[in-house]
Design an enzyme around this catalytic site. Structure first.
Site, PDB file in Angstrom:
ATOM      1  N   ASP A  30       0.830  -1.207   0.000  1.00 17.50           N
ATOM      2  CA  ASP A  30       0.000   0.000   0.000  1.00 17.50           C
ATOM      3  C   ASP A  30       0.869   1.263   0.000  1.00 17.50           C
ATOM      4  O   ASP A  30       1.973   1.262   0.545  1.00 17.50           O
ATOM      5  CB  ASP A  30      -0.894  -0.021   1.249  1.00 17.50           C
ATOM      6  CG  ASP A  30      -2.067   0.921   1.126  1.00 17.50           C
ATOM      7  OD1 ASP A  30      -2.306   1.461   0.030  1.00 17.50           O
ATOM      8  OD2 ASP A  30      -2.759   1.124   2.146  1.00 17.50           O
ATOM      9  N   GLY A  31       0.353   2.323  -0.604  1.00 19.22           N
ATOM     10  CA  GLY A  31       1.011   3.632  -0.510  1.00 19.22           C
ATOM     11  C   GLY A  31       1.616   4.150  -1.798  1.00 19.22           C
ATOM     12  O   GLY A  31       2.238   5.212  -1.791  1.00 19.22           O
ATOM     13  N   ARG A  70      -0.004   7.660  -2.663  1.00 23.12           N
ATOM     14  CA  ARG A  70       0.476   8.747  -1.800  1.00 23.12           C
ATOM     15  C   ARG A  70       1.930   9.093  -2.102  1.00 23.12           C
ATOM     16  O   ARG A  70       2.328  10.253  -2.096  1.00 23.12           O
ATOM     17  CB  ARG A  70       0.338   8.349  -0.322  1.00 23.12           C
ATOM     18  CG  ARG A  70      -0.994   8.732   0.258  1.00 23.12           C
ATOM     19  CD  ARG A  70      -1.272   8.012   1.533  1.00 23.12           C
ATOM     20  NE  ARG A  70      -1.582   6.608   1.285  1.00 23.12           N
ATOM     21  CZ  ARG A  70      -1.604   5.681   2.233  1.00 23.12           C
ATOM     22  NH1 ARG A  70      -1.301   5.986   3.472  1.00 23.12           N
ATOM     23  NH2 ARG A  70      -1.930   4.437   1.928  1.00 23.12           N
ATOM     24  N   TRP A  71       2.718   8.087  -2.413  1.00 21.48           N
ATOM     25  CA  TRP A  71       4.146   8.312  -2.742  1.00 21.48           C
ATOM     26  C   TRP A  71       4.249   9.250  -3.936  1.00 21.48           C
ATOM     27  O   TRP A  71       5.053  10.185  -3.936  1.00 21.48           O
ATOM     28  CB  TRP A  71       4.792   6.963  -3.051  1.00 21.48           C
ATOM     29  CG  TRP A  71       6.259   6.994  -3.283  1.00 21.48           C
ATOM     30  CD1 TRP A  71       7.243   6.834  -2.335  1.00 21.48           C
ATOM     31  CD2 TRP A  71       6.940   7.158  -4.540  1.00 21.48           C
ATOM     32  NE1 TRP A  71       8.482   6.903  -2.922  1.00 21.48           N
ATOM     33  CE2 TRP A  71       8.331   7.100  -4.275  1.00 21.48           C
ATOM     34  CE3 TRP A  71       6.516   7.352  -5.860  1.00 21.48           C
ATOM     35  CZ2 TRP A  71       9.286   7.224  -5.285  1.00 21.48           C
ATOM     36  CZ3 TRP A  71       7.465   7.485  -6.861  1.00 21.48           C
ATOM     37  CH2 TRP A  71       8.832   7.420  -6.565  1.00 21.48           C
ATOM     38  N   ARG A  90      -0.490   9.248 -10.070  1.00 22.22           N
ATOM     39  CA  ARG A  90      -0.501   8.036  -9.245  1.00 22.22           C
ATOM     40  C   ARG A  90       0.212   6.865  -9.929  1.00 22.22           C
ATOM     41  O   ARG A  90       0.854   6.046  -9.286  1.00 22.22           O
ATOM     42  CB  ARG A  90      -1.952   7.641  -8.926  1.00 22.22           C
ATOM     43  CG  ARG A  90      -2.673   8.630  -8.042  1.00 22.22           C
ATOM     44  CD  ARG A  90      -4.123   8.211  -7.854  1.00 22.22           C
ATOM     45  NE  ARG A  90      -4.240   6.873  -7.301  1.00 22.22           N
ATOM     46  CZ  ARG A  90      -4.128   6.589  -6.003  1.00 22.22           C
ATOM     47  NH1 ARG A  90      -3.911   7.539  -5.128  1.00 22.22           N
ATOM     48  NH2 ARG A  90      -4.243   5.347  -5.573  1.00 22.22           N
ATOM     49  N   THR A 127     -10.303  -7.265  -5.836  1.00 27.81           N
ATOM     50  CA  THR A 127     -11.614  -7.267  -6.491  1.00 27.81           C
ATOM     51  C   THR A 127     -12.296  -5.906  -6.314  1.00 27.81           C
ATOM     52  O   THR A 127     -13.226  -5.577  -7.046  1.00 27.81           O
ATOM     53  CB  THR A 127     -12.516  -8.382  -5.912  1.00 27.81           C
ATOM     54  OG1 THR A 127     -12.414  -8.351  -4.477  1.00 27.81           O
ATOM     55  CG2 THR A 127     -12.110  -9.754  -6.395  1.00 27.81           C
ATOM     56  N   ASN A 148     -10.483  -3.005  -6.435  1.00 22.02           N
ATOM     57  CA  ASN A 148      -9.704  -1.976  -7.143  1.00 22.02           C
ATOM     58  C   ASN A 148     -10.317  -1.538  -8.479  1.00 22.02           C
ATOM     59  O   ASN A 148      -9.924  -0.513  -9.037  1.00 22.02           O
ATOM     60  CB  ASN A 148      -8.255  -2.437  -7.366  1.00 22.02           C
ATOM     61  CG  ASN A 148      -7.403  -2.390  -6.116  1.00 22.02           C
ATOM     62  OD1 ASN A 148      -6.449  -3.144  -5.950  1.00 22.02           O
ATOM     63  ND2 ASN A 148      -7.735  -1.495  -5.189  1.00 22.02           N
ATOM     64  N   ARG A 208      -5.162  -2.492   8.317  1.00 21.57           N
ATOM     65  CA  ARG A 208      -6.337  -3.237   7.835  1.00 21.57           C
ATOM     66  C   ARG A 208      -5.842  -4.418   7.024  1.00 21.57           C
ATOM     67  O   ARG A 208      -4.746  -4.372   6.478  1.00 21.57           O
ATOM     68  CB  ARG A 208      -7.167  -2.375   6.861  1.00 21.57           C
ATOM     69  CG  ARG A 208      -7.870  -1.206   7.424  1.00 21.57           C
ATOM     70  CD  ARG A 208      -8.829  -0.657   6.362  1.00 21.57           C
ATOM     71  NE  ARG A 208      -8.121  -0.068   5.235  1.00 21.57           N
ATOM     72  CZ  ARG A 208      -7.722   1.195   5.168  1.00 21.57           C
ATOM     73  NH1 ARG A 208      -7.938   2.008   6.181  1.00 21.57           N
ATOM     74  NH2 ARG A 208      -7.111   1.655   4.104  1.00 21.57           N
TER      75      ARG A 208
HETATM   76  C1  FPP Z   1      -1.973   0.168  -3.348  1.00 21.43           C
HETATM   77  O1  FPP Z   1      -1.473   1.498  -3.285  1.00 21.43           O
HETATM   78  C2  FPP Z   1      -1.392  -0.496  -4.478  1.00 21.43           C
HETATM   79  C3  FPP Z   1      -2.073  -1.069  -5.504  1.00 21.43           C
HETATM   80  C4  FPP Z   1      -3.547  -1.100  -5.592  1.00 21.43           C
HETATM   81  C5  FPP Z   1      -1.379  -1.678  -6.618  1.00 21.43           C
HETATM   82  C6  FPP Z   1      -0.206  -2.532  -6.263  1.00 21.43           C
HETATM   83  C7  FPP Z   1       0.610  -2.594  -7.452  1.00 21.43           C
HETATM   84  C8  FPP Z   1       1.933  -2.450  -7.517  1.00 21.43           C
HETATM   85  C9  FPP Z   1       2.867  -2.379  -6.370  1.00 21.43           C
HETATM   86  C10 FPP Z   1       2.475  -2.313  -8.878  1.00 21.43           C
HETATM   87  C11 FPP Z   1       3.341  -3.383  -9.309  1.00 21.43           C
HETATM   88  C12 FPP Z   1       2.902  -4.760  -9.120  1.00 21.43           C
HETATM   89  C13 FPP Z   1       3.338  -5.737  -9.932  1.00 21.43           C
HETATM   90  C14 FPP Z   1       2.994  -7.144  -9.687  1.00 21.43           C
HETATM   91  C15 FPP Z   1       4.170  -5.427 -11.095  1.00 21.43           C
HETATM   92  P1  FPP Z   1      -2.488   2.685  -3.425  1.00 21.43           P
HETATM   93  O2  FPP Z   1      -2.535   3.083  -4.843  1.00 21.43           O
HETATM   94  O3  FPP Z   1      -3.804   2.304  -2.831  1.00 21.43           O
HETATM   95  O4  FPP Z   1      -1.793   3.781  -2.587  1.00 21.43           O
HETATM   96  P2  FPP Z   1      -2.526   4.937  -1.768  1.00 21.43           P
HETATM   97  O5  FPP Z   1      -3.260   4.270  -0.638  1.00 21.43           O
HETATM   98  O6  FPP Z   1      -1.380   5.757  -1.294  1.00 21.43           O
HETATM   99  O7  FPP Z   1      -3.420   5.654  -2.718  1.00 21.43           O
END
Ligand code: FPP
Length: 242
Positions: free
Chosen positions: A20-21, A24-25, A33, A66, A68, A194
């Site tokens: 996760d993150g 935000r990064w 994003r 599911t 996302n 969570r």
């Molecule tokens: C959650 O961060 C991350 C995801 C929904 C996607 C995870 C995918 C990757 C790490 C990309 C690469 C994966 C592979 C297998 C190549 P978020 O977007 O919810 O972050 P946020 O909570 O800061 O918005």
């Protein structure tokens, strides 16, 4: 430096990540994003590569849930492109590293090209045994249990399974993860505490680590710190200390 094995007890055999993150990064840098997801993909490479050296045999990553699909169309299609490129660019490296790749989740909603690549990398790496990478794509724990229950009910209806013979060892045989050991440790990055519908059945006795670091900043060194903490925990599985 940790080798995934502490003086107190062995390191985890199976580590699962809620990555996760990424969003935000990127937002912290004033960037889109998707740039965060790309940085996240680079971190996937580093962490997966480190696993065998750290004594971790199984690594499972939550790449797309599911839920996302509710994100914007641009983000969803950007992620799907990233998954395709990851498979295309990493296939040979993973093969040479001795990593076996598997996917869990419902593939039916994924596009044909991505599904073809998933089949390709699973077949290509099927004989590898050094490390087992499982990528959860269109995965949800409740959805997995529902799909498993459907298959189990069908076996009952076909007379292949006696309802009276069902125990807590029956359902796991129908789950997507049926060939994997349960995770010993689940790590979630970005400070959220969570589990977000991840490996619900399988994590019954897992240790959880919630770390503040955003996924794109989760380096191998940070992973080793978490493994060291795990080594000093005492897992009793509902029993008492030996
Ligand atoms: C959650 O961060 C991350 C995801 C929904 C996607 C995870 C995918 C990757 C790490 C990309 C690469 C994966 C592979 C297998 C190549 P978020 O977007 O919810 O972050 P946020 O909570 O800061 O918005």
């Amino acid at each position: 430096m940790s080798k995934g094995v502490s003086a107190s007890r062995p390191g985890p055999r199976h580590v699962a990540f809620i990555m996760d993150g990424n969003g935000r990064w990127a937002e912290q840098r004033g960037r889109p994003r998707l740039l965060g997801h790309r940085a996240g993909a680079r971190r996937v490479r580093e962490i997966v590569e480190s696993c065998p050296e750290l004594g971790v045999e199984y690594v499972t990553i939550f790449a797309f849930s599911t839920e996302n699909w509710k994100r914007t169309q641009a983000e969803v299609s950007g992620l799907m492109t990233l998954f395709r490129r990851y498979i295309e660019s990493e296939a040979q490296t993973l093969l040479k590293q001795g990593t076996r790749v598997r996917f869990i989740g419902d593939r039916l909603r994924l596009d044909k090209k991505l599904r073809g690549l998933m089949d390709m990398i699973e077949a290509l790496t099927a004989h590898n045994v050094r490390c087992h990478l499982t990528i959860a794509l269109n995965y949800g724990g409740r959805d997995e249990v529902a799909r498993a229950t459907k298959r189990l009910a069908r076996d009952v209806a076909d007379g292949k399974l006696d309802p009276d013979a069902i125990t807590d060892e029956t359902l796991p045989r129908y789950l997507d993860t049926h060939v994997l050991p349960d995770p010993d440790l689940v790590i979630r990055t970005s400070g959220e505490a969570r589990i977000s519908n991840f490996l619900l059945w399988q994590s019954a006795y897992a240790e959880y680590e919630f770390v503040d670091t955003l996924w794109p900043d989760f380096t191998r060194a940070k992973f080793e710190e978490v493994l060291d903490r795990y080594g000093s925990r005492d897992r009793r599985f509902g029993g008492v200390k030996a």
